[in-house]
Design a protein around this motif. Structure first.
Motif, PDB file in Angstrom:
ATOM      1  N   GLY A  71       0.864  -1.121  -0.048  1.00 35.45           N
ATOM      2  CA  GLY A  71      -0.140   0.163  -0.116  1.00 35.45           C
ATOM      3  C   GLY A  71       1.034   1.391   0.223  1.00 35.45           C
ATOM      4  N   HIS A  72       0.087   2.308  -0.468  1.00 37.03           N
ATOM      5  CA  HIS A  72       0.855   3.820  -0.443  1.00 37.03           C
ATOM      6  C   HIS A  72      -0.096   4.711   0.377  1.00 37.03           C
ATOM      7  N   VAL A  73       0.577   5.620   1.440  1.00 37.18           N
ATOM      8  CA  VAL A  73      -0.299   6.444   1.674  1.00 37.18           C
ATOM      9  C   VAL A  73       0.411   7.741   2.124  1.00 37.18           C
ATOM     10  N   ARG A  74       0.033   8.658   1.625  1.00 35.28           N
ATOM     11  CA  ARG A  74       0.551  10.079   1.618  1.00 35.28           C
ATOM     12  C   ARG A  74       0.071  10.788   2.806  1.00 35.28           C
ATOM     13  N   VAL A  75       1.026  11.206   3.748  1.00 37.84           N
ATOM     14  CA  VAL A  75       0.502  12.183   5.049  1.00 37.84           C
ATOM     15  C   VAL A  75       1.108  13.426   5.005  1.00 37.84           C
ATOM     16  N   GLY A  76       0.352  14.494   4.992  1.00 38.79           N
ATOM     17  CA  GLY A  76       0.709  15.878   4.911  1.00 38.79           C
ATOM     18  C   GLY A  76       0.399  16.292   6.661  1.00 38.79           C
ATOM     19  N   SER A  77       1.337  17.290   6.954  1.00 38.43           N
ATOM     20  CA  SER A  77       1.214  17.509   8.198  1.00 38.43           C
ATOM     21  C   SER A  77       2.073  18.915   8.343  1.00 38.43           C
ATOM     22  N   PHE A  78       1.616  19.836   9.414  1.00 35.54           N
ATOM     23  CA  PHE A  78       2.566  20.919   9.893  1.00 35.54           C
ATOM     24  C   PHE A  78       3.665  20.443  10.616  1.00 35.54           C
ATOM     25  N   ALA A  79       4.609  21.361  10.673  1.00 38.34           N
ATOM     26  CA  ALA A  79       5.990  21.003  10.900  1.00 38.34           C
ATOM     27  C   ALA A  79       6.199  20.544  12.193  1.00 38.34           C
ATOM     28  N   THR A  80       5.498  21.131  13.377  1.00 42.36           N
ATOM     29  CA  THR A  80       5.918  20.677  14.712  1.00 42.36           C
ATOM     30  C   THR A  80       5.095  19.154  14.883  1.00 42.36           C
ATOM     31  N   ALA A  81       4.264  18.733  13.982  1.00 45.16           N
ATOM     32  CA  ALA A  81       3.929  17.518  14.350  1.00 45.16           C
ATOM     33  C   ALA A  81       4.509  16.349  13.710  1.00 45.16           C
ATOM     34  N   ILE A  82       5.490  16.535  12.647  1.00 42.10           N
ATOM     35  CA  ILE A  82       6.344  15.749  12.101  1.00 42.10           C
ATOM     36  C   ILE A  82       7.162  14.816  13.032  1.00 42.10           C
ATOM     37  N   PRO A  83       8.268  15.540  13.898  1.00 44.56           N
ATOM     38  CA  PRO A  83       9.132  14.808  14.601  1.00 44.56           C
ATOM     39  C   PRO A  83       8.495  13.925  15.539  1.00 44.56           C
ATOM     40  N   ARG A  84       7.381  14.439  16.244  1.00 45.91           N
ATOM     41  CA  ARG A  84       7.073  13.714  17.356  1.00 45.91           C
ATOM     42  C   ARG A  84       5.772  12.850  17.292  1.00 45.91           C
ATOM     43  N   LEU A  85       5.025  13.015  16.073  1.00 49.66           N
ATOM     44  CA  LEU A  85       4.006  12.307  15.839  1.00 49.66           C
ATOM     45  C   LEU A  85       4.176  11.354  14.503  1.00 49.66           C
ATOM     46  N   VAL A  86       4.364  12.215  13.431  1.00 56.09           N
ATOM     47  CA  VAL A  86       4.474  11.230  12.166  1.00 56.09           C
ATOM     48  C   VAL A  86       5.872  10.386  12.190  1.00 56.09           C
ATOM     49  N   VAL A  87       6.951  10.860  12.423  1.00 52.89           N
ATOM     50  CA  VAL A  87       8.029  10.199  12.421  1.00 52.89           C
ATOM     51  C   VAL A  87       7.801   8.816  13.211  1.00 52.89           C
ATOM     52  N   PRO A  88       7.383   8.731  14.570  1.00 48.13           N
ATOM     53  CA  PRO A  88       7.373   7.464  15.348  1.00 48.13           C
ATOM     54  C   PRO A  88       6.207   6.759  14.725  1.00 48.13           C
ATOM     55  N   ALA A  89       5.030   7.190  14.322  1.00 46.51           N
ATOM     56  CA  ALA A  89       4.321   6.356  13.578  1.00 46.51           C
ATOM     57  C   ALA A  89       4.680   5.653  12.443  1.00 46.51           C
ATOM     58  N   VAL A  90       5.612   6.408  11.347  1.00 49.79           N
ATOM     59  CA  VAL A  90       6.094   6.010  10.166  1.00 49.79           C
ATOM     60  C   VAL A  90       6.972   4.862  10.611  1.00 49.79           C
ATOM     61  N   SER A  91       7.918   5.031  11.741  1.00 52.60           N
ATOM     62  CA  SER A  91       8.602   3.944  12.240  1.00 52.60           C
ATOM     63  C   SER A  91       8.305   2.698  12.674  1.00 52.60           C
ATOM     64  N   ALA A  92       7.222   2.894  13.467  1.00 52.50           N
ATOM     65  CA  ALA A  92       6.478   1.755  13.784  1.00 52.50           C
ATOM     66  C   ALA A  92       5.618   0.934  12.434  1.00 52.50           C
ATOM     67  N   LEU A  93       5.205   1.608  11.624  1.00 48.72           N
ATOM     68  CA  LEU A  93       4.704   1.016  10.444  1.00 48.72           C
ATOM     69  C   LEU A  93       5.628   0.471   9.609  1.00 48.72           C
ATOM     70  N   ARG A  94       6.795   0.899   9.529  1.00 48.65           N
ATOM     71  CA  ARG A  94       7.913   0.028   8.596  1.00 48.65           C
ATOM     72  C   ARG A  94       8.364  -1.087   9.231  1.00 48.65           C
ATOM     73  N   ARG A  95       8.308  -0.963  10.314  1.00 48.09           N
ATOM     74  CA  ARG A  95       8.790  -2.203  11.465  1.00 48.09           C
ATOM     75  C   ARG A  95       7.638  -3.282  11.213  1.00 48.09           C
TER      76      ARG A  95
END
Length: 304
Positions: free
Chosen positions: A94-118
């Motif tokens: 699958g392929h999902v595109r996530v748009g986010s304001f800057a401050t949410a990326i390091p503490r929300l998006v990055v941990p979520a993507v890391s868990a999904l990649r695993r």
């Protein structure tokens, strides 16, 4: 029964959002002439005028707004149909595109993507940084599938194009120079900072949030410096150039020379939401990414 062309309906929807034929053409990668032809054809198909002259521009007729109201319902239902069809292919990549304001990326998006990649190596997540208000335009244009934004930047509640859900409440703390008179005071209040020089942006949600919070405390903040980047703001506070309100999402690590103080009595907050196109939240991969974002939000310390 009318044979509807979804492409024409999307052209009409985009014109309503952007206001001009030229802007619509640019957004849809069409020529202005092609846009006009599509709208003229749609008007003939419906048998009612959809546009009327308004100075040098055009505006939608009441009939066009009725058509758009039903268009939003149809598009949402098609999203649901695609969601069900995707359920037959849950085991595929699958392929999902996530748009986010800057401050949410390091503490929300990055941990979520890391868990999904695993846990789901077949899923690819593409991140698109955008302003909090811009994510709705990206969703509408089909350029992202999930948008992280602020509740204050959302379209009106009557806008049926999007499905929003609160992700977390982000408290705002006051950043003071470490030598400030209130740096170690118990329970500071915003009103005690009424005469201080303030640092915040010259436009956008953060300016509005700062001014609204200070107004609630009974004063208008004196803007001593204009800045929107959190790193720059914290560095200026550390240098003794002023004070600022800082969301906890943006202050993940301690900055030397800065005292971050909780405002227990009049704690301002901002509400972070996730948004998708109506009907799309049921898509398996979008649901999976949304759950990962929710898990990342729950795991954050000191954020409610």
């Amino acid at each position: 029964m009318t044979d509807w062309d979804l492409r024409k309906l999307r052209v009409l929807r985009t014109l309503d959002e952007l206001g001009t034929v030229r802007a619509t053409a640019e957004a849809l990668r069409m020529t202005p002439s092609a846009v006009s032809q599509q709208l003229s054809s749609l008007s003939k198909q419906t048998g009612v005028p959809l546009l009327e002259a308004h100075g040098r521009r055009v505006r939608l007729t009441d009939a066009a707004h009725v058509l758009l109201r039903h268009t939003d319902i149809v598009l949402a239902q098609l999203e649901r149909a695609e969601a069900e069809l995707e359920g037959f292919a849950r085991g595929e990549a699958g392929h999902v595109r996530v748009g986010s304001f800057a401050t949410a990326i390091p503490r929300l998006v990055v941990p979520a993507v890391s868990a999904l990649r695993r846990d789901h190596p077949g899923l690819t997540v593409k991140v698109h940084q955008a302003d909090a208000a811009e994510v709705y335009d990206l969703l509408s244009a089909g350029e992202i599938d999930i948008g992280l934004s602020l509740a204050a930047q959302a379209p009106t509640g009557q806008d049926g194009r999007f499905d929003r859900a609160e992700l977390l409440t982000d408290p705002l703390d006051v950043a003071l120079p470490s030598h400030h008179r209130l740096a170690n005071a118990p329970g500071p209040r915003l009103a005690e900072l009424a005469d201080e020089p303030w640092i915040y942006g010259d436009a956008g949600p953060w300016r509005d949030i700062t001014i609204a919070a200070c107004a609630q405390a009974g004063f208008v903040p004196e803007q001593a410096h204009v800045a929107a980047d959190w790193r720059a703001i914290l560095d200026m506070v550390a240098a003794g150039m002023g004070v600022a309100l800082i969301p906890r999402l943006a202050a993940a690590s301690r900055t030397p020379g800065v005292a971050l103080r909780v405002l227990p009595t009049d704690q301002p907050r901002r509400h972070v939401v996730s948004a998708v196109r109506s009907g799309a939240r049921e898509r398996p991969w979008i649901a999976l990414v949304t759950r990962a974002l929710n898990d990342a939000a729950v795991a954050l310390p000191n954020v409610q």
